[in-house]
Design a protein around this motif. Structure first.
Motif, PDB file in Angstrom:
ATOM      1  N   ALA A 288      14.323 -10.879  24.050  1.00 30.36           N
ATOM      2  CA  ALA A 288      12.887 -10.637  24.139  1.00 30.36           C
ATOM      3  C   ALA A 288      12.595  -9.154  24.351  1.00 30.36           C
ATOM      4  N   ALA A 289      13.391  -8.515  25.211  1.00 27.77           N
ATOM      5  CA  ALA A 289      13.171  -7.093  25.475  1.00 27.77           C
ATOM      6  C   ALA A 289      13.362  -6.278  24.201  1.00 27.77           C
ATOM      7  N   MET A 290      14.379  -6.661  23.424  1.00 29.11           N
ATOM      8  CA  MET A 290      14.629  -5.950  22.171  1.00 29.11           C
ATOM      9  C   MET A 290      13.453  -6.080  21.218  1.00 29.11           C
ATOM     10  N   TRP A 291      12.956  -7.302  21.051  1.00 26.86           N
ATOM     11  CA  TRP A 291      11.826  -7.495  20.128  1.00 26.86           C
ATOM     12  C   TRP A 291      10.576  -6.810  20.657  1.00 26.86           C
ATOM     13  N   LEU A 292      10.454  -6.750  21.983  1.00 26.93           N
ATOM     14  CA  LEU A 292       9.271  -6.097  22.553  1.00 26.93           C
ATOM     15  C   LEU A 292       9.236  -4.632  22.138  1.00 26.93           C
ATOM     16  N   VAL A 293      10.385  -3.975  22.263  1.00 25.25           N
ATOM     17  CA  VAL A 293      10.443  -2.562  21.892  1.00 25.25           C
ATOM     18  C   VAL A 293      10.198  -2.391  20.398  1.00 25.25           C
ATOM     19  N   LEU A 294      10.857  -3.237  19.593  1.00 23.10           N
ATOM     20  CA  LEU A 294      10.673  -3.135  18.139  1.00 23.10           C
ATOM     21  C   LEU A 294       9.213  -3.362  17.773  1.00 23.10           C
ATOM     22  N   GLY A 295       8.611  -4.368  18.392  1.00 20.16           N
ATOM     23  CA  GLY A 295       7.203  -4.655  18.110  1.00 20.16           C
ATOM     24  C   GLY A 295       6.312  -3.474  18.457  1.00 20.16           C
ATOM     25  N   SER A 296       6.613  -2.813  19.573  1.00 21.66           N
ATOM     26  CA  SER A 296       5.830  -1.635  19.962  1.00 21.66           C
ATOM     27  C   SER A 296       5.949  -0.531  18.940  1.00 21.66           C
ATOM     28  N   VAL A 297       7.181  -0.310  18.461  1.00 22.07           N
ATOM     29  CA  VAL A 297       7.392   0.740  17.459  1.00 22.07           C
ATOM     30  C   VAL A 297       6.590   0.421  16.196  1.00 22.07           C
ATOM     31  N   LEU A 298       6.669  -0.831  15.756  1.00 16.65           N
ATOM     32  CA  LEU A 298       5.933  -1.219  14.546  1.00 16.65           C
ATOM     33  C   LEU A 298       4.432  -1.088  14.758  1.00 16.65           C
ATOM     34  N   ALA A 299       3.958  -1.468  15.945  1.00 15.56           N
ATOM     35  CA  ALA A 299       2.522  -1.371  16.201  1.00 15.56           C
ATOM     36  C   ALA A 299       2.074   0.082  16.178  1.00 15.56           C
ATOM     37  N   LEU A 300       2.904   0.955  16.732  1.00 14.79           N
ATOM     38  CA  LEU A 300       2.572   2.375  16.717  1.00 14.79           C
ATOM     39  C   LEU A 300       2.533   2.889  15.284  1.00 14.79           C
ATOM     40  N   ALA A 301       3.525   2.506  14.486  1.00  8.42           N
ATOM     41  CA  ALA A 301       3.546   2.928  13.083  1.00  8.42           C
ATOM     42  C   ALA A 301       2.306   2.419  12.357  1.00  8.42           C
ATOM     43  N   ALA A 302       1.938   1.162  12.605  1.00 10.29           N
ATOM     44  CA  ALA A 302       0.758   0.598  11.943  1.00 10.29           C
ATOM     45  C   ALA A 302      -0.474   1.393  12.329  1.00 10.29           C
ATOM     46  N   SER A 303      -0.574   1.732  13.607  1.00 17.37           N
ATOM     47  CA  SER A 303      -1.732   2.487  14.062  1.00 17.37           C
ATOM     48  C   SER A 303      -1.778   3.867  13.420  1.00 17.37           C
ATOM     49  N   LEU A 304      -0.577   4.480  13.228  1.00 16.43           N
ATOM     50  CA  LEU A 304      -0.535   5.817  12.647  1.00 16.43           C
ATOM     51  C   LEU A 304      -1.003   5.827  11.196  1.00 16.43           C
ATOM     52  N   THR A 305      -0.862   4.683  10.496  1.00 11.67           N
ATOM     53  CA  THR A 305      -1.278   4.687   9.098  1.00 11.67           C
ATOM     54  C   THR A 305      -2.758   4.980   8.952  1.00 11.67           C
ATOM     55  N   PHE A 306      -3.538   4.799  10.042  1.00 11.06           N
ATOM     56  CA  PHE A 306      -4.949   5.114   9.929  1.00 11.06           C
ATOM     57  C   PHE A 306      -5.223   6.600  10.077  1.00 11.06           C
ATOM     58  N   HIS A 307      -4.314   7.284  10.754  1.00 10.74           N
ATOM     59  CA  HIS A 307      -4.539   8.706  10.967  1.00 10.74           C
ATOM     60  C   HIS A 307      -3.965   9.522   9.832  1.00 10.74           C
ATOM     61  N   MET A 308      -2.936   9.012   9.194  1.00 11.36           N
ATOM     62  CA  MET A 308      -2.400   9.721   8.033  1.00 11.36           C
ATOM     63  C   MET A 308      -2.034   8.721   6.949  1.00 11.36           C
ATOM     64  N   PRO A 309      -3.044   8.185   6.258  1.00 10.67           N
ATOM     65  CA  PRO A 309      -2.755   7.134   5.276  1.00 10.67           C
ATOM     66  C   PRO A 309      -1.853   7.593   4.137  1.00 10.67           C
ATOM     67  N   ASP A 310      -1.855   8.889   3.831  1.00 17.09           N
ATOM     68  CA  ASP A 310      -1.106   9.317   2.656  1.00 17.09           C
ATOM     69  C   ASP A 310       0.389   9.294   2.857  1.00 17.09           C
ATOM     70  N   LYS A 311       0.826   9.370   4.114  1.00 15.03           N
ATOM     71  CA  LYS A 311       2.265   9.511   4.331  1.00 15.03           C
ATOM     72  C   LYS A 311       3.044   8.267   3.958  1.00 15.03           C
ATOM     73  N   PHE A 312       2.358   7.127   3.932  1.00 18.76           N
ATOM     74  CA  PHE A 312       3.107   5.881   3.800  1.00 18.76           C
ATOM     75  C   PHE A 312       2.979   5.252   2.420  1.00 18.76           C
ATOM     76  N   GLY A 313       2.501   6.036   1.444  1.00 20.71           N
ATOM     77  CA  GLY A 313       2.140   5.405   0.173  1.00 20.71           C
ATOM     78  C   GLY A 313       3.301   5.070  -0.746  1.00 20.71           C
ATOM     79  N   ASP A 314       4.483   5.584  -0.435  1.00 22.23           N
ATOM     80  CA  ASP A 314       5.549   5.410  -1.424  1.00 22.23           C
ATOM     81  C   ASP A 314       6.449   4.226  -1.137  1.00 22.23           C
ATOM     82  N   CYS A 315       6.205   3.575  -0.018  1.00 22.55           N
ATOM     83  CA  CYS A 315       7.141   2.521   0.356  1.00 22.55           C
ATOM     84  C   CYS A 315       6.340   1.291   0.721  1.00 22.55           C
ATOM     85  N   THR A 316       6.703   0.131   0.182  1.00 18.82           N
ATOM     86  CA  THR A 316       5.897  -1.033   0.479  1.00 18.82           C
ATOM     87  C   THR A 316       5.975  -1.379   1.951  1.00 18.82           C
TER      88      THR A 316
END
Lengths: 270, 473, 199
Positions: free
Chosen positions: B24-52
């Motif tokens: 659970a602790a492992m998934w918690l950290v991974l989930g946090s990282v993914l959530a942060l990445a998802a949030s960042l896509t709003f601040h710099m949408p262009d950076k993530f356009g090349d990878c699905t």
């Protein structure tokens, strides 16, 4: 509550009630739905999407488009409008009468009364029904979305967040496939300050061959590829666009009536 | 119960808890990282356009599912196993089965998350995992639930404590809703918009009702324990239990949904009725805590359980607002919903689990945490992070909604209005990620210490002089 | 767990105290249920699967259906019928023995031509008459004489298409013509006079 079995029965009873209300009853009411008649027309609705558009729905789903876009138009009210269709034998009497009457934003009873007055004065009037709401005022649809709109969708992609505009009726307001492709490749090139990420992986940038591809996108300078290269949509992009163009909810139904006007406007929504 | 018996009970849960809480602790950290990445896509949408994989549509569902299925459910099940053993004064037997089930669960989460990234997501909130993943999860849960129930039915101490009602109901709730939702939406899909209704029913029952039942059952166990007073009272808890499950299970359809009017109207009615269990739960918490041993808030387990409890009240009150049709229409497609969900899942449930795990794990494993100072730091980071996140997105959601409801405002204005609040929420996510890292650090260090102690035990046994009788020459 | 409300020290298992639930919990529960039910009554359409918000009831939804020409005429015809003719002929078209013959299935109503039928309300009728095999001998005043052409046409169209009747519509012009031919003759119809004219 003294023993585990009593708790189990309590939980079971409550869950059964919840399941019956929100799973069984909706399935009984809506699960066997079929096409219905469009109001004042001999058409049926909805019509199943052509194959490419159906595949496009799967592309939409796989890319998580529903995370930012909704496909459900909201409607908060309905009003009637009385429209004069014929001035009859005494045009001056009728036009004087019309000048004194309130003819817009009426309830149904008020509209009937106004139409009755016009008929009594010798003219002919029609009552139009208009759906109202912020979405509709914005041009995102002509009426609310109803269950019938999703009859052939598998899986339904209603969405729950509007980081991007609602797409239920986007086929009506953005019917140009080229615009859609450009928007997918470089949203900022067609929508200023767009928050949408560019979906460049749905396209292929390749060297221009003997002749340029007919599919190649015509991009503005700052988005265009290097000289000698062109951007061509992959099959997924084409399917997705076919799906987007198939999204229409512009017919009146019994559940969501409105008076369809003959003229349509191609003006893009804000 | 003597100290010896208590230690035996705690020790019997050791390995299942280590697997459950460690994963659970492992998934918690991974989930946090993914959530942060998802949030960042709003601040710099262009950076993530090349990878699905880099689009919001992949990152956010993955983050949400990692939090709920990766952390919340296994942590909750672990706490249930331990609480049942303690309340029933009966050690957990046959611990091998829960250990295997816990591994299967984490495998299921892995399969599910990979499925989202390769495009097999179903597109339904909280149900995105493709079939292979959900089958594994279902099977693993059944095993763990069965083991908890077996411990309960074979218990030495026959009486029941209010926590039992909440936890047992939750054990039954998940298999029912999970199987129904997967069968009728993913397996043999029902037609059209009925899929969405079932998805809403499932989402509400899982993210609200299930987490509330487990979280409250845990809180009602620990609050009297920490405060040194009895739970106030048995009948308040009984009343809260009934009203929570009746009203809490009969809501979830949003206003304005493309379904007949009775569904949103019924949901609104039951959302309003949630005020009743909330009121009872407030009284229970207030009267149980107040006047108790009142250990000053040192950032330990008691602090966390109290913070989680208050978060529950706030989160449930945010749900009650969905009963007001004007406010609901204003906030319905905005960040407001995300704020309420995170307050429930992280602010209430995860922090409550933190409190429980920090109490349970040292006793189960018999080793103290390697970095005790991090516990308090972690609590303050998590608290600040979630408060920042929720406050920012509640206000941002209302700002966004006001622009959306105004047809004269261009659509882009609504995203612009929410942007500064999104930035604040991204900072909140960073703080939460730090908190989760500190938690995981302590948990992994404990796992490491335990494994090392196993190695030392084995090694000591290997080199120990044999007790053999003197060989007579 | 023991039932005594003594407080456990930390480190022992928790207990729950047993004082009774106060009344306010029930009062709040019932009050909110009452308020919520009122909301549900107004907004739910009572489980009708065709009622979507903003419509509150099935009747309200029906009101807002755009009315085509034929539907409007039938609605008007029904309104007039029920206010004037229904008292004697019944809103169900089954008539009342000793008062008025039935219209449902009546050969006079569903006849291919509407000429004879239109004369009855325009001029009145008296004397023996057979309807659906039964003998009637009543007198009916010219109840339709005071109606406008459009209204009478709508009424006749309505009765020709209701209660299982399936006969064609009657237009306002038809009524106008028959009225003109009757001008000046205030003669009540009889069976013989009706049979003398084309159907």
């Amino acid at each position: 509550m003294k023993n585990g079995f009593v708790i189990f029965l309590a939980a079971f009873g409550v869950l059964l009630m919840s399941w019956s209300t929100f799973v069984l009853l909706p399935q009984l009411q809506l699960g066997g739905a079929k096409q219905v008649a469009v109001l004042n027309s001999s058409d049926v609705y909805p019509v199943n999407r052509p194959g490419e558009a159906n595949q496009g729905l799967q592309v939409y789903r796989a890319n998580g488009c529903a995370a930012c876009h909704t496909e459900q138009v909201q409607q908060t009210g309905v009003v009637c409008e009385v429209v004069l269709t014929s001035a009859g034998k005494n045009p001056s009497v009728v036009s004087n009468l019309v000048a004194t009457l309130k003819l817009r934003s009426l309830t149904e009873q008020e509209a009937e009364a106004a139409a009755g007055k016009i008929t009594a004065a010798g003219g002919k009037a029609e009552t139009h029904v208009i759906a109202t709401g912020a979405d509709i005022a914005r041009g995102w649809g002509l009426r609310r979305s109803v269950a019938q709109d999703f009859l052939y969708d598998n899986l339904v992609q209603l969405g729950s967040l509007r980081v991007g505009p609602d797409l239920a009726d986007v086929g009506r307001r953005r019917p140009d496939a080229n615009w859609q492709l450009l928007h997918l490749y470089a949203p900022k090139s067609v929508v200023e300050n767009s928050a949408m990420p560019p979906f460049r992986y749905l396209f292929e940038t390749k060297k221009i061959g003997a002749t340029p591809s007919p599919d190649a996108l015509i991009l503005k300078k700052e988005f265009a590829p290097a000289a000698g290269y062109e951007v061509v949509p992959k099959p997924e992009a084409k399917k997705l666009v076919a799906y987007l163009l198939s999204l229409h909810t512009d017919v009146p139904l019994y559940d969501a009536p409105f008076t369809a006007l003959q003229t349509s406007t191609n003006a893009p929504a804000k | 119960m003597t100290v010896n018996e208590t230690n035996k009970i705690d020790a019997s849960c050791r390995v299942p808890l280590l697997v459950l809480f460690g994963g659970a602790a492992m998934w918690l950290v991974l989930g946090s990282v993914l959530a942060l990445a998802a949030s960042l896509t709003f601040h710099m949408p262009d950076k993530f356009g090349d990878c699905t994989w880099g689009t919001y549509g992949h990152l956010q569902p993955a983050a949400d599912n990692a939090l709920l299925y990766g952390f919340c459910i296994p942590a909750g099940l672990g706490v249930v196993l331990w609480i049942f053993a303690r309340l029933g004064q009966t050690p957990l037997r046959g611990a091998l089965v829960p250990v295997i089930a816990a591994h299967l669960w984490h495998l299921g989460v892995l399969v599910g998350l990979v499925g989202i990234f390769v495009g097999d997501s179903t597109g339904y909130a909280w149900l995105e995992f493709p079939r292979g993943g959900s089958a594994l999860l279902f099977f693993a849960y059944m095993l763990l639930g069965l083991w908890a129930l077996m411990n309960f039915s074979g218990r030495r101490e026959g009486g029941m404590f209010p926590s039992h009602w909440f936890l047992i109901t939750a054990l039954f709730l998940f298999p029912w809703i999970y199987s129904m939702a997967n069968i009728m939406i993913v397996g043999w899909p029902v037609r059209g918009v009925v899929q969405a209704v079932i998805a809403w029913w499932f989402g509400n029952n899982l993210t609200f009702l299930w987490t509330s039942l487990i979280g409250l059952g845990t809180a009602f166990y620990f609050l009297p324990k920490f405060s040194g007073r009895p739970l106030h009272t048995y009948f308040y808890a009984l009343f809260a239990f009934w009203t929570l499950i009746i009203f809490g299970s009969m809501r979830g359809v949003p206003i304005g949904a493309p379904v007949p009017a009775w569904l949103p109207a019924l949901s609104a009615l039951n959302s309003l009725m949630l005020l009743v269990p909330i009121a009872a739960i407030v009284v229970i918490g207030w009267k149980t805590i107040r006047g108790g041993t009142g250990q000053a808030c040192k950032g330990g387990s008691y602090c966390m359980i109290k913070f989680g409890f208050v978060s529950f009240i706030l989160s449930a009150l945010l749900l009650v607002t969905s009963a007001c049709s004007h406010f609901s229409q204003l906030t319905q497609f905005t960040w407001f919903g995300a704020a309420q969900t995170q307050l429930q899942l992280y602010g209430f449930f995860t922090v409550t689990m933190f409190g429980a795990i920090y109490y349970i794990l040292p006793r189960a494993v018999g080793i103290e945490f390697a970095f005790p100072k991090f516990i308090r730091l972690q609590h303050w980071l998590a608290m600040t992070g979630i408060i920042l996140f929720v406050a920012a997105l509640v206000i941002g959601g209302v700002a966004q909604g006001l622009k959306l409801q105004n047809p004269d405002a261009a659509f882009a204005d609504s995203t612009k209005a929410a942007l500064p609040f999104l930035r604040a929420s991204t900072m909140g996510l960073m703080l939460m990620l730090l908190a989760n890292l500190l938690f995981a650090l302590n948990v992994f260090a404990m796992i490491g210490a335990w494994k090392w102690s196993l190695v030392k035990t084995v090694f000591a046994a290997v080199i120990a002089p044999l007790n053999k009788p003197e060989v007579k020459a | 767990m023991s039932n005594e409300p003594k407080s456990p020290g930390p480190g022992t298992e928790p207990t729950a105290s047993r004082s009774h639930l106060p009344m306010w919990t029930l009062v709040v529960l019932l009050t909110l249920l009452y308020l919520g039910s009122i909301y549900f009554d107004h907004h739910s359409g009572w489980f009708d699967k065709q009622v979507y918000s903003p419509y509150g009831t099935a009747a309200e939804l029906e009101l807002y259906q755009p009315k085509s020409g034929a539907a409007a005429a039938a609605a008007q015809g029904r309104k007039v019928y029920e206010s004037i003719c229904g008292t004697c002929h019944g809103n169900d078209g089954l008539g009342k023995p000793g008062q008025a013959p039935p219209l449902a299935g009546s050969e006079w109503v569903i006849a291919k031509g509407h000429n004879r039928l239109a004369h009855i309300p325009l001029a009145g009728i008296s004397g023996p008459l057979s309807v659906n095999g039964k003998e009637w001998n009543m007198a009916m005043a010219a109840m339709g004489a005071a109606l406008s052409d459009a209204d009478l046409a709508n009424v006749l169209t309505y009765i020709r298409g209701s209660w299982g009747n399936k006969a064609g519509e009657v237009t306002a012009d038809d009524i106008k013509g028959i009225r003109a031919s009757l001008a000046g003759h205030s003669q009540t119809m009889t069976y013989d006079m009706l049979m003398a004219m084309p159907e």
